[in-house]
Write a protein that holds these residues in place. Structure first.
Motif, PDB file in Angstrom:
ATOM      1  N   VAL A 397      45.573  19.240  67.004  1.00 48.32           N
ATOM      2  CA  VAL A 397      46.285  19.982  68.048  1.00 48.32           C
ATOM      3  C   VAL A 397      47.573  20.510  67.463  1.00 48.32           C
ATOM      4  CG1 VAL A 397      47.191  19.892  70.396  1.00 48.32           C
ATOM      5  CG2 VAL A 397      45.339  18.357  69.723  1.00 48.32           C
ATOM      6  N   THR A 398      47.829  21.798  67.679  1.00 45.52           N
ATOM      7  CA  THR A 398      49.071  22.390  67.212  1.00 45.52           C
ATOM      8  C   THR A 398      49.598  23.329  68.294  1.00 45.52           C
ATOM      9  OG1 THR A 398      50.123  23.563  65.391  1.00 45.52           O
ATOM     10  CG2 THR A 398      47.881  24.260  65.954  1.00 45.52           C
ATOM     11  N   ALA A 399      50.649  24.090  67.995  1.00 43.62           N
ATOM     12  CA  ALA A 399      51.243  24.939  69.035  1.00 43.62           C
ATOM     13  C   ALA A 399      51.908  26.164  68.424  1.00 43.62           C
ATOM     14  CB  ALA A 399      52.263  24.122  69.845  1.00 43.62           C
ATOM     15  N   ASN A 400      51.272  26.716  67.416  1.00 38.06           N
ATOM     16  CA  ASN A 400      51.826  27.902  66.759  1.00 38.06           C
ATOM     17  C   ASN A 400      50.679  28.620  66.046  1.00 38.06           C
ATOM     18  OD1 ASN A 400      54.271  29.404  66.002  1.00 38.06           O
ATOM     19  ND2 ASN A 400      53.707  28.840  63.918  1.00 38.06           N
ATOM     20  N   PRO A 401      50.548  29.931  66.210  1.00 37.35           N
ATOM     21  CA  PRO A 401      49.386  30.606  65.608  1.00 37.35           C
ATOM     22  C   PRO A 401      49.349  30.514  64.086  1.00 37.35           C
ATOM     23  CG  PRO A 401      50.930  32.205  66.555  1.00 37.35           C
ATOM     24  CD  PRO A 401      51.387  30.850  66.995  1.00 37.35           C
ATOM     25  N   GLY A 402      50.523  30.555  63.438  1.00 39.70           N
ATOM     26  CA  GLY A 402      50.548  30.471  61.973  1.00 39.70           C
ATOM     27  C   GLY A 402      50.021  29.131  61.490  1.00 39.70           C
ATOM     28  N   CYS A 403      50.456  28.051  62.141  1.00 39.61           N
ATOM     29  CA  CYS A 403      49.987  26.707  61.755  1.00 39.61           C
ATOM     30  C   CYS A 403      48.494  26.600  62.035  1.00 39.61           C
ATOM     31  CB  CYS A 403      50.715  25.625  62.547  1.00 39.61           C
ATOM     32  SG  CYS A 403      52.501  25.805  62.569  1.00 39.61           S
ATOM     33  N   HIS A 404      48.071  27.143  63.173  1.00 43.16           N
ATOM     34  CA  HIS A 404      46.656  27.101  63.570  1.00 43.16           C
ATOM     35  C   HIS A 404      45.786  27.711  62.464  1.00 43.16           C
ATOM     36  CE1 HIS A 404      43.805  27.311  67.207  1.00 43.16           C
ATOM     37  NE2 HIS A 404      43.091  27.586  66.147  1.00 43.16           N
ATOM     38  N   MET A 405      46.189  28.883  61.990  1.00 41.16           N
ATOM     39  CA  MET A 405      45.365  29.574  60.988  1.00 41.16           C
ATOM     40  C   MET A 405      45.494  28.937  59.607  1.00 41.16           C
ATOM     41  SD  MET A 405      45.317  33.563  62.058  1.00 41.16           S
ATOM     42  CE  MET A 405      47.058  33.866  62.142  1.00 41.16           C
ATOM     43  N   GLN A 406      46.676  28.419  59.293  1.00 42.55           N
ATOM     44  CA  GLN A 406      46.840  27.762  57.987  1.00 42.55           C
ATOM     45  C   GLN A 406      45.980  26.495  57.923  1.00 42.55           C
ATOM     46  OE1 GLN A 406      48.196  28.318  55.130  1.00 42.55           O
ATOM     47  NE2 GLN A 406      48.879  26.393  54.204  1.00 42.55           N
ATOM     48  N   ILE A 407      46.055  25.675  58.971  1.00 46.77           N
ATOM     49  CA  ILE A 407      45.286  24.424  58.969  1.00 46.77           C
ATOM     50  C   ILE A 407      43.789  24.727  59.086  1.00 46.77           C
ATOM     51  CG2 ILE A 407      44.824  22.299  60.276  1.00 46.77           C
ATOM     52  CD1 ILE A 407      47.830  22.314  61.019  1.00 46.77           C
ATOM     53  N   GLY A 408      43.437  25.613  60.025  1.00 45.60           N
ATOM     54  CA  GLY A 408      42.029  25.946  60.226  1.00 45.60           C
ATOM     55  C   GLY A 408      41.442  26.601  58.987  1.00 45.60           C
TER      56      GLY A 408
END
Ligand code: SF4
Ligand code: SF4
Length: 448
Positions: A397-408
């Motif tokens: 679970v995250t809350a920022n699009p940049g983190c979402h795409m980096q982790i994903g």
């Protein structure tokens, strides 16, 4: 103006920050918190070292076009993990942006960065670009490319593919049947909590429109009235991060005018990086005619987790999953929101929270870092994904699009793994199972 004159005037702009630079007492408390220092072991890649370089420019000991200044300021993630641990309260993020503006005036960023910033600043062009990106994502070719191409070519494809809606692994019942237990009755009206305008954002609306819709629904369930605000656009965070302060100011003025004209109690932001940018509009527009209104708008900005936590938030129905919360740096370090996201997770019965090793460390996404420092950003991302895998979570679970795409994207490049979702997507799912929000439409165009 000659080139030396121009550089002297830029160094003068940084000199206006001399007092803040002098606040650093060189104690070194920030060094262990800095991901680039921890990995590279070079003092110049630490917060203290970067502040020293900026101060050397102000004091005339280092030329503003020095390669050392460029290299080490560029290599900073802008994660601001150095701020909360600093006993002197050095406003590092603010100084970094001013330092980068000096660097940028001498050396342009890579063409890919300039192109992206130019697109984001033009709403019609950006809308067409996002539509194209969503179409490409729907073909599933980016996901295939991420699996078969060498890593350095597959990174962008992996990031785009990872922005698609995630499948939520669920144990213990299907939606609408056994899982529909717990939580309030759908017709229990929550107390009214005020009027909220929402920043739709650029990447967020372009690739994660579903998160914006989930935000509207979850705020509604918790008593907030979401009102539309037209004329808004990109917040300018990526421009400021890249040292394009004039570009960031132009975008900020547009948002200040749009949100300043709305009679709302709060401006809700669900992308942590955008939230920080908007909360700092007053400093960005200092001396500008719009400064008073910028400060007034900035004072009303809240992260969605903060607003939901203020409301309780209302509990939903069971979602059985093992989750790891990875706090975005700009939520944890720059906005100090450490408890609110956990309160939101606590409103979802059935979640088993898994501790994440070095959860407070940056994932390496850091705005446009993947375009400018793919190798170091990838290394930091691999460490984050290693910790996620070791946690045993099946949802991150995250809350920022940049983190979402980096982790994903990093997970995808490594063969897949846990799903990645935004905090409000998970709460929305819980509310859907409780019958508090309607099921999403099953068909239709991919709106993100
Ligand atoms: S912002 Fe992050 S990467 Fe940059 S100096 Fe601070 S801790 Fe290090
Ligand atoms: S913790 Fe603050 S005062 Fe200490 S070295 Fe780092 S920036 Fe300077």
């Amino acid at each position: 103006m000659t080139v030396p004159d121009a550089l002297a005037s830029l160094a003068g702009a940084l000199a206006a920050e001399e007092e803040s630079l002098l606040a650093c007492v060189h104690c070194g408390f920030c060094l262990p918190a800095c991901p680039t220092y921890v990995r590279l072991g070079d003092e110049a890649d630490s917060p203290r070292g970067r502040l020293y370089l900026m101060r050397a420019v102000v004091e005339g000991r280092l030329s503003p076009d020095s390669p050392a200044l460029h290299t080490h300021l560029d290599r900073c993630l802008g994660c601001r993990a150095c701020e909360p641990v600093c006993p002197s309260g050095v406003p590092y993020g603010h100084l970094l942006e001013r330092g980068r503006a000096v660097v940028r005036s001498h050396r342009s960023p890579p063409g890919s960065v300039r192109l992206l910033l130019a697109v984001l600043a033009r709403p019609l062009v950006a809308r067409a670009a996002w539509a194209l990106a969503r179409w490409a994502r729907a073909t599933r070719l980016p996901a295939l490319a991420a699996r078969v191409l060498p890593r350095r070519w597959g990174v962008s494809a992996a990031m785009l593919a990872s922005s698609a809606p995630a499948r939520l692994p669920v144990r213990g019942g299907s939606v609408g049947s056994a899982a529909r237990r717990g939580g309030p009755a759908p017709d229990d009206a929550p107390p009214e909590r005020g009027r909220v305008a929402m920043l739709r954002g650029c990447v967020q609306e372009g690739l994660f429109g579903r998160v914006n819709r989930a935000t509207e629904r979850t705020l509604g369930v918790n008593g907030y009235q979401v009102v539309p605000v037209s004329g808004q656009g990109c917040c300018g965070a990526l421009h400021a991060h890249a040292g394009d302060l004039e570009g960031a100011r132009a975008l900020a003025r547009r948002n200040v005018a749009a949100f300043g004209a709305s009679s709302v109690d709060f401006v809700c932001v669900n992308a942590a990086g955008c939230g920080v940018a908007m909360r700092e509009y007053g400093e960005l527009l200092a001396g500008d005619p719009s400064e008073p209104q910028a400060r007034e708008v900035a004072a009303r900005v809240r992260d969605v987790s903060h607003l939901l936590a203020e409301a309780g938030p209302r509990p939903g129905a069971v979602v059985e999953a093992r989750v790891a919360w990875d706090p975005p740096c700009h939520l944890l370090h720059a906005q100090g929101e450490d408890r609110a996201p956990l309160q939101v997770l606590d409103a979802i019965p059935g979640l088993a929270r898994r501790p994440l090793f070095r959860a407070s460390e940056c994932c390496g996404g850091a705005g446009l870092y993947g375009l400018t420092h793919a190798e170091l950003g990838g290394h930091i991302g691999d460490d984050k994904v290693g910790a996620i895998r070791a946690s045993g979570a099946d949802v991150v679970v995250t809350a920022n699009p940049g983190c979402h795409m980096q982790i994903g994207g990093t997970l995808l490049l490594g063969g897949g793994g846990p799903s990645v979702v935004h905090l409000v997507e998970l709460l929305d799912e819980s509310y859907r199972r409780a019958g508090l929000v309607p099921d999403p439409p099953k068909r239709g165009r991919d709106r993100g």
